[in-house]
Design a protein around this motif. Structure first.
Motif, PDB file in Angstrom:
ATOM      1  N   VAL A 176       0.857  -1.187   0.000  1.00  0.00           N
ATOM      2  CA  VAL A 176       0.000   0.000   0.000  1.00  0.00           C
ATOM      3  C   VAL A 176       0.894   1.237   0.000  1.00  0.00           C
ATOM      4  CG1 VAL A 176      -1.855   1.245   1.171  1.00  0.00           C
ATOM      5  CG2 VAL A 176      -1.753  -1.263   1.297  1.00  0.00           C
ATOM      6  N   ALA A 223      -1.589   1.032   7.326  1.00  0.00           N
ATOM      7  CA  ALA A 223      -2.811   0.829   6.543  1.00  0.00           C
ATOM      8  C   ALA A 223      -3.413  -0.495   6.989  1.00  0.00           C
ATOM      9  CB  ALA A 223      -2.501   0.804   5.051  1.00  0.00           C
ATOM     10  N   VAL A 236      -5.701  -3.659   6.391  1.00  0.00           N
ATOM     11  CA  VAL A 236      -6.220  -4.446   5.276  1.00  0.00           C
ATOM     12  C   VAL A 236      -7.182  -5.496   5.822  1.00  0.00           C
ATOM     13  CG1 VAL A 236      -5.629  -6.029   3.392  1.00  0.00           C
ATOM     14  CG2 VAL A 236      -4.114  -4.100   3.944  1.00  0.00           C
ATOM     15  N   LYS A 253      -2.179  -4.888   9.708  1.00  0.00           N
ATOM     16  CA  LYS A 253      -1.606  -3.593   9.361  1.00  0.00           C
ATOM     17  C   LYS A 253      -0.373  -3.779   8.487  1.00  0.00           C
ATOM     18  CE  LYS A 253      -0.556  -1.935  13.360  1.00  0.00           C
ATOM     19  NZ  LYS A 253      -0.103  -0.967  14.374  1.00  0.00           N
ATOM     20  N   THR A 254      -0.149  -2.815   7.585  1.00  0.00           N
ATOM     21  CA  THR A 254       1.091  -2.805   6.812  1.00  0.00           C
ATOM     22  C   THR A 254       2.247  -2.346   7.695  1.00  0.00           C
ATOM     23  OG1 THR A 254       0.583  -0.562   6.044  1.00  0.00           O
ATOM     24  CG2 THR A 254      -0.057  -2.397   4.610  1.00  0.00           C
ATOM     25  N   ARG A 265     -10.695  -4.718   1.638  1.00  0.00           N
ATOM     26  CA  ARG A 265     -10.895  -3.312   2.013  1.00  0.00           C
ATOM     27  C   ARG A 265      -9.608  -2.803   2.652  1.00  0.00           C
ATOM     28  NH1 ARG A 265     -15.958  -1.272   5.017  1.00  0.00           N
ATOM     29  NH2 ARG A 265     -14.886  -2.145   6.827  1.00  0.00           N
ATOM     30  N   VAL A 266      -9.267  -1.539   2.371  1.00  0.00           N
ATOM     31  CA  VAL A 266      -8.049  -0.933   2.912  1.00  0.00           C
ATOM     32  C   VAL A 266      -8.410   0.420   3.515  1.00  0.00           C
ATOM     33  CG1 VAL A 266      -5.718  -0.119   2.418  1.00  0.00           C
ATOM     34  CG2 VAL A 266      -6.638  -2.090   1.177  1.00  0.00           C
ATOM     35  N   TRP A 267      -7.904   0.654   4.724  1.00  0.00           N
ATOM     36  CA  TRP A 267      -8.137   1.916   5.427  1.00  0.00           C
ATOM     37  C   TRP A 267      -6.803   2.512   5.843  1.00  0.00           C
ATOM     38  CZ3 TRP A 267      -6.555   3.402  10.237  1.00  0.00           C
ATOM     39  CH2 TRP A 267      -7.113   4.584  10.753  1.00  0.00           C
ATOM     40  N   HIS A 268      -6.736   3.847   5.811  1.00  0.00           N
ATOM     41  CA  HIS A 268      -5.553   4.552   6.311  1.00  0.00           C
ATOM     42  C   HIS A 268      -6.018   5.852   6.961  1.00  0.00           C
ATOM     43  CE1 HIS A 268      -1.767   6.882   6.278  1.00  0.00           C
ATOM     44  NE2 HIS A 268      -1.211   5.691   6.433  1.00  0.00           N
ATOM     45  N   TRP A 306     -13.087   3.747   3.348  1.00  0.00           N
ATOM     46  CA  TRP A 306     -12.271   2.586   2.975  1.00  0.00           C
ATOM     47  C   TRP A 306     -12.111   2.522   1.460  1.00  0.00           C
ATOM     48  CZ3 TRP A 306     -10.663  -1.542   6.386  1.00  0.00           C
ATOM     49  CH2 TRP A 306     -11.055  -1.363   7.718  1.00  0.00           C
TER      50      TRP A 306
END
Length: 208
Positions: A20, A31, A33, A137-138, A157-160, A170
């Protein structure tokens, strides 16, 4: 270290990875995931996690936990803090405290919980409560190595924290079990302002 939890079914599978980054190619740490896949799995076991306060900051900045987990908020500073959240997934206020850590709180609704301190406006952190069968988490390089996933395509889905000013948005897409996926996020949220230096920190800076 990655904050990671997963429960996988015994099906033919192969490994995948996700990277990401921002739109300009900078790696994005923290991020979160989420991956949803079929057949559905049993509920993820609840966890007990800690978000502590030190140097007028929350540590870690982002925590990912399964729905139904408990989080404690110990204060390792010499000043009192008043931890709170107004997020729909968890609204609470912990009255001013120093060493007497309050009882851990239950996070039983999925969603992004934004943490703050009523005494120190610059303090902010996030708890992502997930009901997905896999969430992690990344790392500092923006990478996340996935464990074995069932064959086929799965919703991701990816959130930051800086994806959107609402901090509830997301990115959504798909991933296949044997694919290394690269995701670039257009960051729209404003970077948080850095807290002012303490008199001692300023003295060290001036002397250097």
């Amino acid at each position: 270290m990655l904050t990671l939890y997963a429960l996988l079914v015994a099906l033919p599978a192969s490994a995948a990875s996700i990277t990401v980054s921002s739109a300009d190619g900078q790696p994005l740490e923290d991020a979160v995931v989420e991956i949803y896949y079929e057949p559905s799995t049993p509920a993820i076991a609840a966890q007990e996690q800690t978000v502590f306060q030190r140097d007028a900051a929350f540590h870690p900045h982002v925590t990912a936990i399964p729905t139904g987990s408990y989080v404690a908020f110990p204060n390792q500073d010499t000043t009192r803090h008043n931890v709170y959240s107004f997020s729909p997934a968890k609204t609470f206020t912990l009255n001013l405290y120093l060493q007497e850590t309050p009882e851990p709180l239950l996070f039983d609704q999925p969603g992004v919980v934004v943490l703050g301190c009523n005494i120190h406006d610059n303090m902010q952190a996030f708890i992502v409560v997930s009901d997905a069968p896999f969430a992690a988490k990344t790392d500092a390089s923006g990478m996340l190595a996935l464990p074995s996933l069932p064959a086929g395509e799965h919703r991701i889905r990816v959130w930051h924290p800086r994806l959107d000013d609402s901090q509830q948005v997301w990115w959504e897409g798909n991933v296949t079990a044997d694919t290394s996926l690269s995701i670039r996020l257009e960051l729209k949220a404003v970077s948080p302002a850095k807290p002012p230096l303490s008199p001692l920190q300023q003295r060290f800076k001036d002397a250097s």
